[in-house]
Design a protein around this motif. Structure first.
Motif, PDB file in Angstrom:
ATOM      1  N   LYS A  92       5.896  10.834   1.223  1.00 57.16           N
ATOM      2  CA  LYS A  92       5.706   9.700   2.135  1.00 57.16           C
ATOM      3  C   LYS A  92       4.215   9.462   2.373  1.00 57.16           C
ATOM      4  O   LYS A  92       3.741   8.318   2.359  1.00 57.16           O
ATOM      5  N   ALA A  93       3.455  10.536   2.584  1.00 59.15           N
ATOM      6  CA  ALA A  93       2.006  10.402   2.784  1.00 59.15           C
ATOM      7  C   ALA A  93       1.340   9.815   1.539  1.00 59.15           C
ATOM      8  O   ALA A  93       0.449   8.961   1.650  1.00 59.15           O
ATOM      9  N   LEU A  94       1.760  10.253   0.364  1.00 63.71           N
ATOM     10  CA  LEU A  94       1.216   9.701  -0.888  1.00 63.71           C
ATOM     11  C   LEU A  94       1.511   8.212  -0.996  1.00 63.71           C
ATOM     12  O   LEU A  94       0.636   7.416  -1.328  1.00 63.71           O
ATOM     13  N   ILE A  95       2.762   7.836  -0.725  1.00 61.65           N
ATOM     14  CA  ILE A  95       3.153   6.427  -0.797  1.00 61.65           C
ATOM     15  C   ILE A  95       2.306   5.597   0.161  1.00 61.65           C
ATOM     16  O   ILE A  95       1.755   4.562  -0.214  1.00 61.65           O
ATOM     17  N   GLU A  96       2.197   6.050   1.391  1.00 65.85           N
ATOM     18  CA  GLU A  96       1.439   5.291   2.387  1.00 65.85           C
ATOM     19  C   GLU A  96      -0.026   5.192   2.018  1.00 65.85           C
ATOM     20  O   GLU A  96      -0.655   4.145   2.212  1.00 65.85           O
ATOM     21  N   ASN A  97      -0.586   6.244   1.440  1.00 69.16           N
ATOM     22  CA  ASN A  97      -1.985   6.221   1.023  1.00 69.16           C
ATOM     23  C   ASN A  97      -2.186   5.252  -0.141  1.00 69.16           C
ATOM     24  O   ASN A  97      -3.129   4.445  -0.138  1.00 69.16           O
ATOM     25  N   LEU A  98      -1.299   5.314  -1.118  1.00 70.73           N
ATOM     26  CA  LEU A  98      -1.429   4.440  -2.301  1.00 70.73           C
ATOM     27  C   LEU A  98      -1.130   2.986  -1.971  1.00 70.73           C
ATOM     28  O   LEU A  98      -1.700   2.085  -2.584  1.00 70.73           O
ATOM     29  N   ASP A  99      -0.266   2.726  -1.015  1.00 71.06           N
ATOM     30  CA  ASP A  99       0.143   1.372  -0.674  1.00 71.06           C
ATOM     31  C   ASP A  99      -0.736   0.753   0.424  1.00 71.06           C
ATOM     32  O   ASP A  99      -0.713  -0.444   0.642  1.00 71.06           O
ATOM     33  N   SER A 100      -1.509   1.548   1.087  1.00 76.17           N
ATOM     34  CA  SER A 100      -2.283   1.116   2.252  1.00 76.17           C
ATOM     35  C   SER A 100      -3.367   0.106   1.895  1.00 76.17           C
ATOM     36  O   SER A 100      -4.319   0.406   1.187  1.00 76.17           O
ATOM     37  N   GLY A 101      -3.186  -1.124   2.354  1.00 76.42           N
ATOM     38  CA  GLY A 101      -4.225  -2.130   2.213  1.00 76.42           C
ATOM     39  C   GLY A 101      -4.467  -2.635   0.823  1.00 76.42           C
ATOM     40  O   GLY A 101      -5.327  -3.465   0.618  1.00 76.42           O
ATOM     41  N   PHE A 102      -3.716  -2.143  -0.166  1.00 74.65           N
ATOM     42  CA  PHE A 102      -3.891  -2.605  -1.541  1.00 74.65           C
ATOM     43  C   PHE A 102      -3.305  -3.998  -1.660  1.00 74.65           C
ATOM     44  O   PHE A 102      -2.179  -4.240  -1.281  1.00 74.65           O
ATOM     45  N   ARG A 103      -4.075  -4.914  -2.176  1.00 75.47           N
ATOM     46  CA  ARG A 103      -3.588  -6.280  -2.354  1.00 75.47           C
ATOM     47  C   ARG A 103      -3.687  -6.664  -3.825  1.00 75.47           C
ATOM     48  O   ARG A 103      -4.758  -6.641  -4.412  1.00 75.47           O
ATOM     49  N   SER A 104      -2.548  -7.009  -4.392  1.00 74.26           N
ATOM     50  CA  SER A 104      -2.565  -7.436  -5.804  1.00 74.26           C
ATOM     51  C   SER A 104      -2.697  -8.953  -5.867  1.00 74.26           C
ATOM     52  O   SER A 104      -2.347  -9.665  -4.935  1.00 74.26           O
ATOM     53  N   ASN A 105      -3.194  -9.453  -6.962  1.00 72.13           N
ATOM     54  CA  ASN A 105      -3.372 -10.906  -7.140  1.00 72.13           C
ATOM     55  C   ASN A 105      -2.220 -11.496  -7.885  1.00 72.13           C
ATOM     56  O   ASN A 105      -1.613 -10.987  -8.682  1.00 72.13           O
TER      57      ASN A 105
END
Length: 105
Positions: A92-105
Motif C-alpha cells: 500500500k505504501a509503495l502504491i501510494e508513493n508511486l501514484d502520489s501526484g503523478f500526472r500523465s498526459n
C-alpha cells in the motif's frame, strides 16, 4: 461452519481479508501493476529464496478501458491485491508513493 465464518465469510478490504482493492488516482493501473510486480520480484530475489520480502502476492489491474484482463469485469482504475496483512502495509505504501501526484498526459 466455524472455519467458514473465521476464514471465508467477511468483506473484502477488511483486516481479515487477503484481498484489497486500491483506487489509483494518477497512473494507469496496468502500468503500476507491472512496476509493482518488478519491484516485488527484485525484493524477493535479493533474499536468495530465504525469507522473501513478499510472500504469495497476486496483483490484478482493472482499467476504465477494459476492466480486468483476466475477468473482463469492472471499469475502474484500480489494483486488486491478494496478500498477507504484513505485505499489504508495504505494498500500500509503495502504491501510494508511486501514484502520489503523478500526472500523465
Amino acid at each position: 461452519r466455524e472455519f467458514i465464518e473465521t476464514f471465508i465469510d467477511f468483506d473484502f478490504g477488511t483486516d481479515k481479508s487477503r484481498i484489497k482493492i486500491k483506487e489509483i488516482n494518477y497512473r494507469n493501473a496496468e502500468d503500476l501493476q507491472k512496476t509493482l510486480e518488478r519491484t516485488i520480484r527484485a525484493a524477493n530475489q535479493g533474499t536468495q529464496g530465504r525469507n522473501p520480502s513478499f510472500r504469495d502476492v497476486k496483483i490484478v489491474a482493472e482499467t476504465p478501458e477494459g476492466g480486468s484482463r483476466n475477468s473482463g469485469f469492472g471499469r475502474g482504475n484500480r489494483l486488486i491485491v491478494s496478500c498477507d496483512p504484513e505485505d499489504w502495509v508495504k505494498i500500500k505504501a509503495l502504491i501510494e508513493n508511486l501514484d502520489s501526484g503523478f500526472r500523465s498526459n
